[in-house]
Write an enzyme that holds these catalytic residues in place. Sequence first.
Site, short mmCIF file in Angstrom:
data_model
loop_
_atom_site.label_atom_id
_atom_site.label_comp_id
_atom_site.label_asym_id
_atom_site.label_seq_id
_atom_site.Cartn_x
_atom_site.Cartn_y
_atom_site.Cartn_z
N ASN A 8 46.77 -51.54 20.56
CA ASN A 8 46.21 -52.48 21.30
C ASN A 8 46.66 -52.81 22.78
O ASN A 8 47.95 -53.08 22.89
CB ASN A 8 46.14 -53.84 20.40
N LYS A 10 46.11 -54.66 25.05
CA LYS A 10 46.01 -55.98 25.68
C LYS A 10 45.65 -56.00 27.00
O LYS A 10 44.64 -55.37 27.74
CB LYS A 10 47.24 -56.70 25.22
N HIS A 93 42.67 -61.68 16.54
CA HIS A 93 44.11 -61.54 17.10
C HIS A 93 44.93 -62.73 17.28
O HIS A 93 44.18 -63.56 17.94
CB HIS A 93 44.30 -60.65 18.28
N GLU A 165 49.49 -59.30 10.58
CA GLU A 165 50.28 -59.32 11.83
C GLU A 165 51.06 -60.67 11.88
O GLU A 165 50.47 -61.85 12.22
CB GLU A 165 49.30 -59.20 13.13
N SER A 214 55.83 -55.49 16.50
CA SER A 214 56.70 -54.69 17.06
C SER A 214 57.14 -53.45 16.45
O SER A 214 58.09 -52.85 16.19
CB SER A 214 58.10 -55.49 16.85
N GLY A 235 51.18 -52.90 19.60
CA GLY A 235 50.89 -53.34 21.00
C GLY A 235 51.67 -52.65 21.97
O GLY A 235 51.41 -51.70 22.30
P1 PGA Z 1 53.55 -55.48 19.40
O1 PGA Z 1 51.81 -56.33 19.40
O2 PGA Z 1 53.41 -54.34 18.96
O3 PGA Z 1 53.65 -55.58 21.04
O4 PGA Z 1 54.32 -56.58 18.79
C1 PGA Z 1 51.34 -55.94 18.15
C2 PGA Z 1 50.04 -56.81 18.42
O5 PGA Z 1 50.06 -57.80 19.11
O6 PGA Z 1 48.87 -56.30 17.91
#
Ligand code: PGA
Length: 256
Positions: A8, A10, A93, A165, A214, A235
């Site tokens: 993702n 973002k 999300h 998540e 994470s 992410g």
């Molecule tokens: P992250 O994000 O891996 O940076 O924690 C995951 C997400 O929000 O899908």
Amino acid sequence: MKTYIVGNWKLNFTVGEASIYLHKLLKKIPNYRDIEVVVAPSALALQSLSLQIDRHKMKLAAQNAFYRDFGAFTGEISFSQLRGLVDYAIIGHSERRYIFKEDDKMVAKKVAAAIRNKITPILCIGETESERAFGETSDVIRDQLMGGLSEIGDDDVDKVIIAYEPVWAISSTKAAKIASPDEIADSVKIIRRNLEEIYGKKVASEISVLFGGSVNSSNAGAYLTVPGVNGLLIGGSSLILSEFSDIIEVAKRVQA
Ligand code: PGA
């Protein structure tokens, strides 16, 4: 069963940067038949990346879309406009829920719109830090899961991918905020138990459940071996070529 590795991106990368990154990624990763690699760039890049992508190696996802197919909805993009461009869409999300105030009703309509347009929804659910502290995790999981699936027919439920998540574990670097495999295992059990109660054993066991929060190349192996976890939603680490490709290699190793 396939393992899903979903990046993702973002609100990161210009269209040009996204194209260069995708080019490098396509060169770096082999074509693993049982690993479904998916990237979710900004909506702006989807058109050009859909021409660039090698769909044998990787698929595209939208990070969001609106549930109506057309009309007076300034600023929105519909699932019908995305049809043919993407195979997947991330829906609900936590950043959509908490920053853009999307509720379960809105999420449910989006899940239905995705299915109507032949796009696989990746329905994100997960409790916040305070919900967790108050012992509400299983209620939140149930509400968001059942809420998100409420606008589709029972026959379509197995077309949905669930991403668990926990909001407190997203974009976290502190050890206390990293979800432990045991905690994830508990939540995934709750997800599958709820699915079984409403939709039966077959759906509950066949639906894919991903974990996100994470994830990096060092913890991916532990997360992928949690019983009932079929993949990862990533992410930050999906923006780093070596990290993302290493996670794909970890997934291959875990599968072997
Ligand atoms: P992250 O994000 O891996 O940076 O924690 C995951 C997400 O929000 O899908």
